[in-house]
Design a protein around this motif. Structure first.
Motif, PDB file in Angstrom:
ATOM      1  N   ALA A  35     -20.086  24.607  12.819  1.00  0.00           N
ATOM      2  CA  ALA A  35     -21.011  25.917  11.991  1.00  0.00           C
ATOM      3  C   ALA A  35     -22.487  25.843  12.921  1.00  0.00           C
ATOM      4  O   ALA A  35     -22.718  24.905  13.428  1.00  0.00           O
ATOM      5  N   HIS A  36     -23.192  27.136  12.835  1.00  0.00           N
ATOM      6  CA  HIS A  36     -24.362  27.144  13.477  1.00  0.00           C
ATOM      7  C   HIS A  36     -25.318  26.316  13.116  1.00  0.00           C
ATOM      8  O   HIS A  36     -25.525  25.992  11.977  1.00  0.00           O
ATOM      9  N   PRO A  37     -26.123  25.615  13.966  1.00  0.00           N
ATOM     10  CA  PRO A  37     -27.264  24.748  13.500  1.00  0.00           C
ATOM     11  C   PRO A  37     -28.254  25.361  12.483  1.00  0.00           C
ATOM     12  O   PRO A  37     -28.538  24.348  11.604  1.00  0.00           O
ATOM     13  N   ASN A  38     -28.397  26.625  12.584  1.00  0.00           N
ATOM     14  CA  ASN A  38     -29.283  27.231  11.557  1.00  0.00           C
ATOM     15  C   ASN A  38     -28.695  27.242  10.060  1.00  0.00           C
ATOM     16  O   ASN A  38     -29.436  27.548   9.178  1.00  0.00           O
ATOM     17  N   HIS A  39     -27.384  26.991   9.951  1.00  0.00           N
ATOM     18  CA  HIS A  39     -26.628  26.801   8.705  1.00  0.00           C
ATOM     19  C   HIS A  39     -26.331  25.836   8.130  1.00  0.00           C
ATOM     20  O   HIS A  39     -25.749  25.534   7.220  1.00  0.00           O
ATOM     21  N   LYS A  40     -26.896  24.593   8.841  1.00  0.00           N
ATOM     22  CA  LYS A  40     -26.601  23.172   8.331  1.00  0.00           C
ATOM     23  C   LYS A  40     -27.613  22.583   8.203  1.00  0.00           C
ATOM     24  O   LYS A  40     -28.198  22.951   6.695  1.00  0.00           O
ATOM     25  N   ARG A  41     -28.424  21.456   8.190  1.00  0.00           N
ATOM     26  CA  ARG A  41     -29.439  20.891   7.786  1.00  0.00           C
ATOM     27  C   ARG A  41     -30.654  21.749   7.492  1.00  0.00           C
ATOM     28  O   ARG A  41     -31.428  21.658   6.652  1.00  0.00           O
ATOM     29  N   VAL A  42     -30.891  22.378   8.561  1.00  0.00           N
ATOM     30  CA  VAL A  42     -32.175  23.644   8.531  1.00  0.00           C
ATOM     31  C   VAL A  42     -31.901  24.282   7.289  1.00  0.00           C
ATOM     32  O   VAL A  42     -33.094  24.602   6.487  1.00  0.00           O
ATOM     33  N   LEU A  43     -30.941  24.872   7.115  1.00  0.00           N
ATOM     34  CA  LEU A  43     -30.559  25.602   5.941  1.00  0.00           C
ATOM     35  C   LEU A  43     -30.989  25.056   4.643  1.00  0.00           C
ATOM     36  O   LEU A  43     -31.374  25.310   3.442  1.00  0.00           O
ATOM     37  N   THR A  44     -30.296  23.624   4.705  1.00  0.00           N
ATOM     38  CA  THR A  44     -30.255  22.833   3.371  1.00  0.00           C
ATOM     39  C   THR A  44     -31.697  22.500   2.946  1.00  0.00           C
ATOM     40  O   THR A  44     -32.059  22.597   1.943  1.00  0.00           O
ATOM     41  N   ASN A  45     -32.646  22.089   3.715  1.00  0.00           N
ATOM     42  CA  ASN A  45     -33.783  21.920   3.733  1.00  0.00           C
ATOM     43  C   ASN A  45     -34.593  23.137   3.032  1.00  0.00           C
ATOM     44  O   ASN A  45     -35.342  22.821   2.050  1.00  0.00           O
ATOM     45  N   ARG A  46     -34.270  24.190   3.593  1.00  0.00           N
ATOM     46  CA  ARG A  46     -34.956  25.536   3.189  1.00  0.00           C
ATOM     47  C   ARG A  46     -34.542  25.831   1.633  1.00  0.00           C
ATOM     48  O   ARG A  46     -35.454  25.848   0.820  1.00  0.00           O
ATOM     49  N   ILE A  47     -33.385  25.472   1.332  1.00  0.00           N
ATOM     50  CA  ILE A  47     -32.810  25.679   0.005  1.00  0.00           C
ATOM     51  C   ILE A  47     -33.490  24.715  -0.863  1.00  0.00           C
ATOM     52  O   ILE A  47     -33.849  24.808  -2.158  1.00  0.00           O
ATOM     53  N   PHE A  48     -33.314  23.380  -0.439  1.00  0.00           N
ATOM     54  CA  PHE A  48     -33.793  22.230  -1.672  1.00  0.00           C
ATOM     55  C   PHE A  48     -35.202  22.511  -1.867  1.00  0.00           C
ATOM     56  O   PHE A  48     -35.856  22.113  -2.806  1.00  0.00           O
TER      57      PHE A  48
END
Length: 242
Positions: A103-116
Motif C-alpha cells: 500500500a502507499h506509505p501515506n495509507h499505512k502507519r502515517v494514516l494510523t497515527n492521524r486516525i488514532f
C-alpha cells in the motif's frame, strides 16, 4: 501518542504468545486486533478524511465491488472498529517503515497515527500488524496451543481447508468446528453461533479482513472468550512447513 511509539516498543512474538497463554490458562476474555491499510480507510471516513476522499481510494472502490467484505460509506463499521481498538488487549499497528503490506506509505502507519490521534486512541499494548504472518512460522505459538490442549475455532472463507491442515502433524490441534465468513452481513449470525457454542472452544482465530477486528473484539466482550485477528494466516497456512 501513538506516533511516539518506536518499532522496538512493539511486543515480540514470544511476548504475544506468553500473553495468549496466560489468558488461556486463566480463561480470561482477551483479544488481539490489527490495523492495516483497509482498516485505516474504514476509520478515515468523516474523521481525518472527508467521505469523498475515502470513497476516492482504490481500495475502497474495490470494496464497493464486493471484494473486501465491507462496503462504503459505513459509519457503523467505523465506530465498531474504534470501540474494538479502544478495548483490545493488543493492537497491531504497522511498523513505521513497513515493507510487507503493499500500500502507499501515506495509507499505512502515517494514516494510523492521524486516525488514532483524532479518536484519542492509545492501545494498552501494541505489536506489529504483520504478527499474523510471523506467528504462522513461529513454532512456539503452535506448541503453546497444543500444550494447553486449546480448542481452536476457525472463522474464515478458508476455514475448512485450514482445519484439515491444523488437525494433522506437526500441529495436532483440536478444531471442534469452523465457520465460513465472507462479508459483514454475516457478523450477527456468526456471533450468535459462537455464543451458542461457547462451551466447545477456548480461542477463535478470525481471518476475515476488516471484519476480524470487530469479530475478535465481540468474542472477548460479548462471549468472554479469546479472539485473535489472524488475517491472511488462515489462507496461507496449508502451504507452510514448520
Amino acid at each position: 501518542m501513538i506516533s511516539n511509539i518506536l518499532d522496538e516498543d512493539l511486543l515480540s512474538k514470544d511476548e504475544i504468545v506468553e500473553r495468549l497463554k496466560t489468558a488461556l490458562i486463566n480463561k480470561t476474555p482477551y483479544c488481539l486486533v490489527r490495523i492495516g491499510d483497509g482498516e485505516n480507510f474504514v476509520l478515515s471516513q468523516d474523521s481525518v478524511y472527508t467521505m469523498e476522499q475515502t470513497l476516492g481510494q482504490l481500495w475502497v472502490k474495490e470494496a464497493n465491488k464486493g471484494r473486501k467484505g465491507v462496503r462504503f460509506p459505513n459509519i457503523p463499521v467505523r465506530d465498531q472498529l474504534v470501540e474494538a481498538i479502544r478495548e483490545a488487549d493488543i493492537v497491531g499497528i504497522l511498523a513505521k517503515n513497513d515493507k510487507v503490506i503493499r500500500a502507499h506509505p501515506n495509507h499505512k502507519r502515517v494514516l494510523t497515527n492521524r486516525i488514532f490521534n483524532h479518536f484519542e486512541l492509545m492501545p494498552q499494548a501494541v505489536c506489529n500488524a504483520i504478527v499474523n504472518r510471523e506467528l504462522i512460522y513461529h513454532k512456539p505459538f503452535w506448541e503453546m496451543l497444543h500444550e494447553q490442549n486449546s480448542r481452536v475455532v476457525l472463522v474464515s472463507r478458508w476455514a475448512g481447508g485450514t482445519k484439515q491442515r491444523l488437525i494433522r502433524p506437526p500441529y495436532h490441534l483440536q478444531v471442534p468446528f469452523t465457520l465460513p465468513f465472507e462479508r459483514n452481513e454475516m457478523m450477527a449470525d456468526t456471533l450468535d453461533i459462537l455464543e451458542q457454542r461457547k462451551d466447545e472452544y477456548d480461542i477463535v482465530l478470525c481471518s476475515c479482513g476488516i471484519n476480524a477486528v470487530i469479530l475478535a473484539h465481540q468474542i472477548k466482550k460479548r462471549i468472554g472468550k479469546i479472539g485473535v485477528d489472524f488475517g491472511i494466516g488462515s489462507q496461507i497456512i496449508s502451504s507452510v512447513k514448520i
